[in-house]
Motif scaffolding. Sequence first.
Motif, short mmCIF file in Angstrom:
data_model
loop_
_atom_site.label_atom_id
_atom_site.label_comp_id
_atom_site.label_asym_id
_atom_site.label_seq_id
_atom_site.Cartn_x
_atom_site.Cartn_y
_atom_site.Cartn_z
N LEU A 263 0.83 -1.20 0.00
CA LEU A 263 0.00 0.00 0.00
C LEU A 263 0.87 1.26 0.00
CD1 LEU A 263 -2.79 1.27 0.14
CD2 LEU A 263 -2.75 0.94 2.62
N LEU A 264 1.96 1.24 0.73
CA LEU A 264 2.84 2.41 0.80
C LEU A 264 3.46 2.73 -0.56
CD1 LEU A 264 4.50 1.67 4.24
CD2 LEU A 264 3.14 3.70 3.68
N GLY A 265 3.65 1.72 -1.38
CA GLY A 265 4.18 1.97 -2.71
C GLY A 265 3.32 2.91 -3.52
N ARG A 266 2.02 2.95 -3.26
CA ARG A 266 1.10 3.85 -3.96
C ARG A 266 1.38 5.31 -3.62
NH1 ARG A 266 -4.68 2.08 -2.23
NH2 ARG A 266 -5.21 3.82 -3.63
N TYR A 267 2.05 5.53 -2.50
CA TYR A 267 2.38 6.89 -2.09
C TYR A 267 3.84 7.24 -2.38
CZ TYR A 267 -2.15 6.87 0.16
OH TYR A 267 -3.51 6.81 0.37
N GLY A 268 4.50 6.41 -3.17
CA GLY A 268 5.85 6.70 -3.57
C GLY A 268 6.91 6.44 -2.53
N VAL A 269 6.59 5.64 -1.51
CA VAL A 269 7.57 5.29 -0.49
C VAL A 269 7.74 3.77 -0.47
CG1 VAL A 269 7.32 7.33 0.94
CG2 VAL A 269 5.76 5.43 1.27
N HIS A 270 8.96 3.32 -0.23
CA HIS A 270 9.25 1.89 -0.41
C HIS A 270 10.09 1.33 0.73
CE1 HIS A 270 7.56 2.22 -4.45
NE2 HIS A 270 8.24 3.34 -4.57
N PRO A 271 9.53 1.28 1.92
CA PRO A 271 10.23 0.65 3.04
C PRO A 271 10.20 -0.87 2.91
CG PRO A 271 8.05 1.29 3.73
CD PRO A 271 8.21 1.79 2.32
N THR A 272 10.98 -1.54 3.73
CA THR A 272 10.88 -2.99 3.85
C THR A 272 9.55 -3.35 4.49
OG1 THR A 272 11.88 -2.96 6.05
CG2 THR A 272 13.38 -3.21 4.15
N ALA A 273 9.24 -4.64 4.50
CA ALA A 273 8.01 -5.08 5.17
C ALA A 273 8.05 -4.72 6.65
CB ALA A 273 7.82 -6.58 4.98
N ALA A 274 9.18 -4.98 7.31
CA ALA A 274 9.29 -4.64 8.73
C ALA A 274 9.24 -3.13 8.94
CB ALA A 274 10.58 -5.21 9.31
N GLY A 275 9.82 -2.38 8.00
CA GLY A 275 9.78 -0.93 8.09
C GLY A 275 8.41 -0.35 7.88
N SER A 276 7.47 -1.19 7.43
CA SER A 276 6.08 -0.79 7.20
C SER A 276 5.18 -1.17 8.38
CB SER A 276 5.54 -1.47 5.93
OG SER A 276 6.39 -1.27 4.83
N ALA A 277 5.76 -1.69 9.46
CA ALA A 277 4.97 -2.24 10.56
C ALA A 277 4.03 -1.22 11.18
CB ALA A 277 5.91 -2.79 11.64
N ALA A 278 4.45 0.03 11.26
CA ALA A 278 3.59 1.04 11.89
C ALA A 278 2.27 1.19 11.14
CB ALA A 278 4.32 2.38 11.96
N LEU A 279 2.34 1.18 9.82
CA LEU A 279 1.10 1.28 9.05
C LEU A 279 0.26 0.02 9.21
CD1 LEU A 279 -0.76 2.76 7.14
CD2 LEU A 279 0.53 1.81 5.22
N ALA A 280 0.89 -1.14 9.25
CA ALA A 280 0.15 -2.38 9.46
C ALA A 280 -0.63 -2.31 10.77
CB ALA A 280 1.10 -3.57 9.46
N GLY A 281 0.00 -1.78 11.80
CA GLY A 281 -0.68 -1.65 13.09
C GLY A 281 -1.84 -0.68 13.05
N LEU A 282 -1.63 0.46 12.39
CA LEU A 282 -2.70 1.44 12.28
C LEU A 282 -3.90 0.90 11.51
CD1 LEU A 282 -4.02 4.23 12.44
CD2 LEU A 282 -2.55 4.95 10.53
N LEU A 283 -3.64 0.23 10.40
CA LEU A 283 -4.73 -0.30 9.59
C LEU A 283 -5.54 -1.36 10.35
CD1 LEU A 283 -2.94 -0.64 6.13
CD2 LEU A 283 -4.54 1.14 6.86
N ALA A 284 -4.84 -2.25 11.07
CA ALA A 284 -5.54 -3.27 11.85
C ALA A 284 -6.35 -2.63 12.98
CB ALA A 284 -4.54 -4.28 12.40
N HIS A 285 -5.78 -1.63 13.61
CA HIS A 285 -6.46 -0.94 14.71
C HIS A 285 -7.74 -0.25 14.20
CE1 HIS A 285 -6.84 1.17 18.52
NE2 HIS A 285 -6.81 2.34 17.91
N ALA A 286 -7.63 0.34 13.02
CA ALA A 286 -8.77 1.07 12.45
C ALA A 286 -9.93 0.15 12.07
CB ALA A 286 -8.32 1.86 11.23
N GLU A 287 -9.65 -1.14 11.93
CA GLU A 287 -10.72 -2.08 11.61
C GLU A 287 -11.65 -2.33 12.80
OE1 GLU A 287 -9.00 -5.64 10.12
OE2 GLU A 287 -8.38 -4.76 8.20
N THR A 288 -11.14 -2.11 14.01
CA THR A 288 -11.93 -2.42 15.20
C THR A 288 -12.21 -1.22 16.10
OG1 THR A 288 -9.93 -2.99 16.46
CG2 THR A 288 -11.01 -4.77 15.25
N THR A 289 -11.54 -0.11 15.81
CA THR A 289 -11.63 1.06 16.67
C THR A 289 -11.81 2.32 15.84
OG1 THR A 289 -10.11 -0.02 18.22
CG2 THR A 289 -10.46 2.34 18.52
N THR A 290 -12.61 3.25 16.31
CA THR A 290 -12.75 4.53 15.61
C THR A 290 -11.48 5.33 15.77
OG1 THR A 290 -15.13 4.57 16.02
CG2 THR A 290 -14.07 6.66 15.46
N VAL A 291 -10.90 5.74 14.65
CA VAL A 291 -9.64 6.46 14.63
C VAL A 291 -9.91 7.90 14.24
CG1 VAL A 291 -7.37 6.65 13.53
CG2 VAL A 291 -8.31 4.40 14.07
#
Length: 302
Positions: A263-291
């Motif tokens: 998903l981050l590649g769509r915004y022109g940024v290309h971290p490793t999978a581990a370097g993308s962990a913060a976004l993975a956490g936010l997206l999962a959190h947003a599925e169950t909690t109002t952000v």
Amino acid sequence: MLPPISVAPTDPYLTPLIVADGLLPGVRVFLKDETRYASGSHKEPAARAVVARAVAEGHDRIVVGSCGSYGRAMATACAAAGLRCTVVLPAEWSDGGGAAATVGADIRLVHGGYEDAVDESHRLAHTLGALDGNVDGPCKDAILEGHGHVVHALHRELGGAPAHLWIPVGNGTTTVAAHRQARLLTWPVTLHAVGSSGNNPIVTSWPGPYRTLPSHDVVTTEHNEPLVNWHALHGPEALTAIADSSGAAHAADDDELLAAQALLGRYGVHPTAAGSAALAGLLAHAETTTVSGNQIVLLTGR
């Protein structure tokens, strides 16, 4: 590709801040791309702080243990200052030290995991009379100060507005540093630490007291490697920082890391999978909690 809106760097410690329009509908999400340093790692300011101490104290060599990213950052910072660097890596986890060796570091490989590499690097630094640059060594305060530079940059860029800061977590060093600097700035920042599911004691301990994991239970893959520890060297402090900020620790599995990376590649940024962990956490959190409010996603490595 969605067009990013970036704040261009104006000093050595200011990396791009991208407004990720449309990433979470109705939520303002910022991507802080800390992968833009020469080493590709957000740990480079911390490495530079250690190098400055080495120069001030007359050391000509720095020794660190690493699973990869800190070693690359330290090798890069040492090369720029004309210092020698020795990086100790777990043989089974790492790239063999190729990236750090490319910029002149001496590489030592040990059997075991990250913690074994750090233990060996402590011994080696003493034997060589070198500066021990590990996060749990004599340079801890310099390292925390270096990691805190990103918080000062974000505070300026957001004008001190309240925010949620999402951070990939391994040892917990960046989390501790972020909390320390946010308090110094009296900036209301809620910290969210995201680590590998079942493979990091900060994540598995939350919200209770810190407990290490059995070393044989952690599973390292090519995608989660920097997020894996059986003993996070700043684990207890990180849990305190998260709780004090009214934040939380979150788990992300490899599939979630890879999805966030894509998903981050769509915004022109290309971290490793581990370097993308913060976004993975936010997206999962947003599925169950109002952000709501400002959500800052720290991208940590490429």
